[in-house]
Write an enzyme that holds these catalytic residues in place. Structure first.
Site, PDB file in Angstrom:
ATOM      1  CB  ALA A 113      -0.984  -0.040   1.164  1.00 10.07           C
ATOM      2  CB  SER A 114       0.611   4.556   1.632  1.00  7.23           C
ATOM      3  OG  SER A 114      -0.567   4.931   0.971  1.00  7.23           O
ATOM      4  CB  VAL A 115       5.038   0.955   2.838  1.00  7.31           C
ATOM      5  CG1 VAL A 115       6.530   0.711   2.959  1.00  7.31           C
ATOM      6  CG2 VAL A 115       4.426   1.078   4.243  1.00  7.31           C
ATOM      7  CB  SER A 116       4.166   1.725  -2.822  1.00  6.11           C
ATOM      8  OG  SER A 116       3.591   0.482  -2.532  1.00  6.11           O
ATOM      9  CE  LYS A 117       0.925   8.137  -1.129  1.00  2.57           C
ATOM     10  NZ  LYS A 117       0.004   7.022  -0.869  1.00  2.57           N
TER      11      LYS A 117
END
Length: 361
Positions: A66-70
Site C-alpha cells: 500500500a502507501s509504504v510504496s510511496k
C-alpha cells in the site's frame, strides 16, 4: 515461526507475548521483522497467506505494501533529479499538455502540498466501474472534470494519493519506460530485491508465489473474505491499475535490503537523502513533517524516525526507521484492522524495542 538474535533478551519474550495475544484475540495475521544495526533481532510469522489453500505465512511471503510504496516512487524521482532529467521545481503542467492546474511543482507532489483533489473520490462519482483505471485515466479524468483544488500550492499539507500517482506518470514520461520497469532497473535489481515488484493482480493477472492475500471482515456474511467479494470495497477492482501511490509488493528480507541501502549512497547521494528526510517550509513559514515519501518525527527516546504506514483493504503495512539508533521495524499484515488499533500495536512494539513501559492494545 519466531526467530531471535538473543533468546535471553526479555524484549523477545515480550514481543512473543504481544503477537500471540493479538493473534488470538484480534485475528491478527502478519509478518514482523525488527533489525538492530541491520541484524535481525526479532522475526515472526503468524497466520494464513491464502484461506482457499490454507497456505500459512512464512518469512518469504509477499505482501502488498500500500502507501509504504510511496518511498519507492519518491526515490525514482530523486534518481531522475540526480541524472539531470527533471528538477523538483519543475511544474507538473510542463509534463502533461492540458493539465488544468498551474504552479504545482514536482516537490509539491512529493511532500503533499499540491492541493490536488482526491482521485478516488472523483472516480467513485464519475468512472465507469466496469473498467479498471490506470494512471493515464487519472490524468484524463482531471483534465475532463477539472475538480476544484483544495488549496493553493504550498499553502498547507494534505496527504494526496493523486500526487503520488502523478509522480509515477512523470517517471514514465521522463524516463520513457514503464514505471514498474524503472523501479525494477534502478532500485529493486541493484539492491537484490528479487521478490519485490509493482503488482496489480487484477489488472494484469500473473501468479506470484507465496503471496499473502489480503482479507476483510464482511458484516453481511459475518466472515473473513477477499475485498473483491465485499460490495463496499468494489474500488479495489476498478482502481487496480493505479501505480505510484501504492501497488509495490515485497517481503521482509527485501525490505531489510531497502532499509540498509538508505544508510548508503547505493541509489542516490547522501545530500539527496538528507533532503528527502527533512521537513519542508510552507508559505506561512510553518514546517510540515513529511519529506519525500516519508513521514518524519523525533523524540528523546527514539531519536529521529523516518517512517510510513500503508493501508488498503486487506492490508496494513508499516516501515519505521529509527535512523539515529539504527533500528528498524517492518510490519506487514493481511487481515484488515482499524488504523487506530494498528497504531497502538506499533506503539507497543516500539516501546518494547526501546525498553519503555508498554500496553497490550
Amino acid at each position: 515461526m519466531t526467530q531471535r538474535a538473543n533468546v535471553s533478551d526479555a524484549r523477545c519474550r515480550q514481543l512473543d507475548e504481544l503477537f500471540s495475544t493479538i493473534a488470538e484475540q484480534n485475528n491478527w495475521s502478519g509478518n514482523i521483522l525488527i533489525l538492530e544495526e541491520g541484524k535481525p533481532f526479532y522475526q515472526n510469522s503468524i497466520g494464513i497467506a491464502n484461506l482457499e489453500t490454507a497456505e500459512r505465512l512464512s518469512p518469504d511471503t509477499v505482501f502488498e505494501l500500500a502507501s509504504v510504496s510511496k518511498a519507492f516512487t519518491a526515490m525514482a524521482i530523486m534518481i531522475l533529479q540526480e541524472q539531470g532529467k527533471l528538477d523538483y521545481t519543475d511544474k507538473v503542467d510542463s509534463f502533461f499538455p492540458g493539465f488544468p492546474y498551474a504552479d504545482i511543482t514536482v516537490e509539491n507532489l512529493l511532500v503533499h502540498t499540491s492541493g490536488l483533489p482526491d482521485y478516488m473520490e472523483l472516480f467513485s462519482k464519475s468512472w465507469d466501474k466496469k473498467h479498471i483505471a490506470t494512471n493515464q485515466d487519472i490524468l484524463e479524468q482531471l483534465i475532463k472534470h477539472r475538480p476544484d483544488v483544495l488549496f493553493q500550492p504550498n499553502e498547507r499539507y494534505e496527504y494526496s494519493n493523486t500526487g503520488y500517482a502523478l509522480l509515477a506518470s512523470i517517471v514514465e514520461h521522463v524516463a520513457e519506460i514503464r514505471f514498474a520497469d524503472f523501479l525494477q532497473q534502478h532500485i529493486f535489481q541493484p539492491l537484490g530485491m528479487q521478490h519485490t515488484k509493482v503488482y496489480n493482480r487484477r489488472y494484469s493477472p500473473e501468479l506470484t508465489q507465496q503471496y499473502a492475500y489480503g482479507y476483510v471482515y464482511s458484516p453481511q456474511s459475518e466472515a473473513i473474505v477477499l475485498p473483491d467479494e465485499s460490495s463496499e470495497h468494489d474500488f479495489v477492482i476498478y482502481l487496480d491499475g493505479i501505480q505510484g501511490d501504492g501497488a509495490v509488493s515485497s517481503t521482509l528480507d527485501d525490505l531489510r535490503k531497502w532499509d540498509r541501502a538508505l544508510y548508503t549512497e547505493k541509489l542516490v547521494k547522501k545530500a539527496t537523502l538528507e533532503r528527502a528526510f527533512s521537513p519542508v517550509q510552507l508559505n506561512d513559514n510553518r514546517l510540515s513533517n513529511y519529506g519525500y515519501g516519508w513521514r518524519l518525527c523525533e523524540d528523546q527516546v527514539t531519536g529521529k524516525v523516518v517512517h510510513h504506514g500503508g493501508s488498503w483493504p486487506g492490508y496494513r503495512s508499516w516501515l519505521r526507521r529509527y535512523i539515529q539508533k539504527d533500528k528498524t521495524m517492518i510490519y506487514l499484515t493481511n487481515v484488515d484492522q482499524e488504523r487506530e488499533w494498528t497504531e497502538k500495536v506499533i506503539e507497543a512494539v516500539e516501546n518494547i524495542v526501546f525498553e519503555q513501559p508498554y500496553v497490550l492494545p
